[in-house]
Design an enzyme around this catalytic site. Structure first.
Site, mmCIF file in Angstrom:
data_model
loop_
_atom_site.group_PDB
_atom_site.id
_atom_site.type_symbol
_atom_site.label_atom_id
_atom_site.label_comp_id
_atom_site.label_asym_id
_atom_site.label_seq_id
_atom_site.Cartn_x
_atom_site.Cartn_y
_atom_site.Cartn_z
ATOM 1 C CB SER A 60 21.695 4.456 22.121
ATOM 2 O OG SER A 60 22.031 3.754 20.939
ATOM 3 C CE LYS A 61 19.786 -0.918 27.951
ATOM 4 N NZ LYS A 61 20.118 0.078 28.833
ATOM 5 N NE ARG A 62 21.796 2.779 17.417
ATOM 6 C CZ ARG A 62 22.226 3.367 16.324
ATOM 7 N NH1 ARG A 62 22.763 2.659 15.362
ATOM 8 N NH2 ARG A 62 22.109 4.668 16.190
ATOM 9 C CG HIS A 63 26.692 3.188 20.140
ATOM 10 N ND1 HIS A 63 25.737 4.152 20.363
ATOM 11 C CD2 HIS A 63 26.948 3.232 18.812
ATOM 12 C CE1 HIS A 63 25.432 4.762 19.231
ATOM 13 N NE2 HIS A 63 26.161 4.224 18.279
ATOM 14 N N GLY A 64 26.839 -0.367 23.119
ATOM 15 C CA GLY A 64 27.449 -1.118 24.231
ATOM 16 C C GLY A 64 26.844 -0.651 25.544
#
Ligand code: GLU
Length: 489
Positions: A260-264
């Protein structure tokens, strides 16, 4: 249509959500490879039946991404084909007759339950046993149905799931999957607005478009028995299913969770914006769930077409590793010709240096073998734009045998010699500095180190003293050397 079954036909069926998730691109890639490795057709179908999620202009992103990465489709909304239209909303009229046929055959039924009733069911939690709907309308009499239809009561059409027994299907990756029928919900096939649900449309479309291999994310595994029951109800041949493993991201604490976005960056567009090359992205995502026969990891699309085989797709989740993507990207950059690299790096260099007159081609040359991703460029060449503030201690370097004293001597001499240099080019600067070292009975490094520090203000630079002098030009180089001399006095 049935005799087309022999020819391998795959389809990529994205919903127009406005961006191309990495998982979607991987699905497209595998569909493409399965078709192309067997001389088959790769079809693009836009699944836009969920009108609430529709994003204006989203189709364009799909077309342009496929084009950029070279996944050229043989049929699709933009190029047509014998099985069109290829946009589900334009096929709207097609689905109802199929749904009605199922109703006639007792495999589906009209459901007149209104929102309030369904809402109430949900809030009471009384629907769990049936997985979502209590089958209230499943056994209405013909008269009841007729009168509700005549009265114009809005309805949906639901699939009538068997109440007992099991349904089994074979997946090329996950093997045989069996579910208890009683766990299957009487899912909606046609919505109140007349549009089919994705769950219905995908079956009708895959069949009527002669699709032989259905590739999709494993989040669809639990829905596949319902699709199978539809194929069976129509007496149609079931396509080959190929469900792909989840794509996970690494969390800071070392655990993994769905990417998800929090990984990049999670979409193709974001990755490109982050400085990754489309070819490197495609190469990397090919390996997210598929494993080549030998240790080679670098594959062009052409090479993938030859190598790819479904039996090497893994069912265990794959982890999206940004470091690994960096590695692929730098490999692809290094393999480019100087000209190719110049073409992709020039816009980045130009927009960073702005009005300052520096030779982009020369900058591109020194960057070429050192860049990991294009967005690193501004950081790498910041010192060309403006000399950073630095501590004089960085003139001291053991390996180059430099200290504050001999650095000053070297710079004083270099200043005078460079001032007198007529032709400011690589070869002239090179022989000037080499001769100077010889004349002073110093190692080349003892001359190069202080000069490079003086003109860059940092210990690590793309390119050595000569290249940087050449790029900065005479005036700016001399100005920087003078500043260094002042620092050292
Ligand atoms: N429209 C679906 C999606 O974008 C496609 C799933 C499938 O390939 O059948 O997730």
């Amino acid at each position: 249509m049935e005799n087309n079954k022999k020819r391998v036909r795959t389809r990529y069926a994205p919903s127009p959500t406005g961006f191309m998730h990495i998982g979607n691109l991987r699905t497209a890639l595998y569909e493409y490879l399965i078709a192309k490795s067997q001389d088959g057709d790769f079809v693009l179908r836009i699944e836009d039946t969920d009108r609430e999620r529709y994003v204006q202009g989203a189709e364009e992103i799909i077309y342009s991404t496929l084009k950029t990465v070279g996944l050229n489709h043989d049929e699709g909304p933009d190029i047509g084909g014998t099985y069109g239209p290829y946009i589900q909303s334009q096929r709207k009229e097609m689905y109802m007759p199929y749904a009605k046929k199922l109703v006639e055959d007792g495999k589906a039924y009209y459901c007149f339950c209104d929102k309030e009733r369904l809402e109430k069911l949900r809030s009471e939690g009384s629907n769990e046993e049936y997985g979502g709907y209590d089958r209230h309308c499943r056994n209405l009499t013909q008269e009841e149905i007729k009168s509700k239809l005549n009265a114009g009561i809005p309805y949906v059409i639901r699939q009538k799931m068997p109440l007992n027994g099991t349904t089994t299907f074979k997946d090329a990756v996950f093997g045989e999957v069996t579910v208890e029928n009683k766990e299957l919900q009487d899912q909606i096939l046609i919505k109140a607005d007349g549009y089919p649900t994705y769950n219905f449309a995908n079956v009708i479309d895959d069949h009527t478009m002669g699709i032989t291999h259905v590739v999709r994310g494993c989040e669809y595994l639990s829905s596949t028995p319902k699709y199978n029951l539809l194929y069976e109800a129509f007496g149609w041949e079931v396509p080959e299913y190929i469900h792909l493993p989840l794509i996970m991201g690494k969390n800071e604490d070392g655990s993994i969770s769905k990417l998800s976005k929090r990984h990049g960056a999670v979409s193709f567009e974001e990755l490109v914006k982050d400085g990754y090359l489309p070819e490197a992205i495609v190469n990397y995502i090919a390996l997210l769930g598929w494993c080549p026969k030998d240790n080679n990891e670098i594959f062009s699309l052409e090479a993938l077409k030859k190598e790819f085989s479904t039996d090497r797709i893994s069912k265990s989740p794959s982890i999206f590793d940004y470091d690994k993507l960096n590695w692929f990207n730098s490999e692809y950059i290094r393999k480019m010709t100087a000209e190719e690299f110049f073409n992709v790096s020039q816009p980045v260099i130009k927009s960073f240096i702005g009005e300052i007159k520096l030779d982009c081609k020369k900058i591109s040359e020194v960057l070429h073998q050192r860049v990991i991703k294009l967005t690193d460029i501004p950081n790498m060449i910041g010192f060309l734009k403006e000399l950073p503030d630095y501590e004089k201690e960085i003139f001291i370097n053991k390996k180059s045998k430099t200290n504050l004293e001999n650095s000053l001597v070297v710079l004083n001499r270099a200043k005078i010699e460079l001032e007198n240099l007529k032709d400011w080019n690589h070869d002239e600067i090179h022989s000037l500095l080499i001769n100077m070292a010889k004349d002073m009975e110093l190692k080349n490094g003892t001359v190069m180190w202080p000069v490079r520090i003086a003109i860059s203000g940092q210990t690590m630079t793309p390119g050595g003293a000569i290249e940087i002098l050449e790029i900065l030009g005479k005036d700016e180089s001399l100005r920087r050397i003078e500043l260094a001399i002042k620092k050292l006095i």
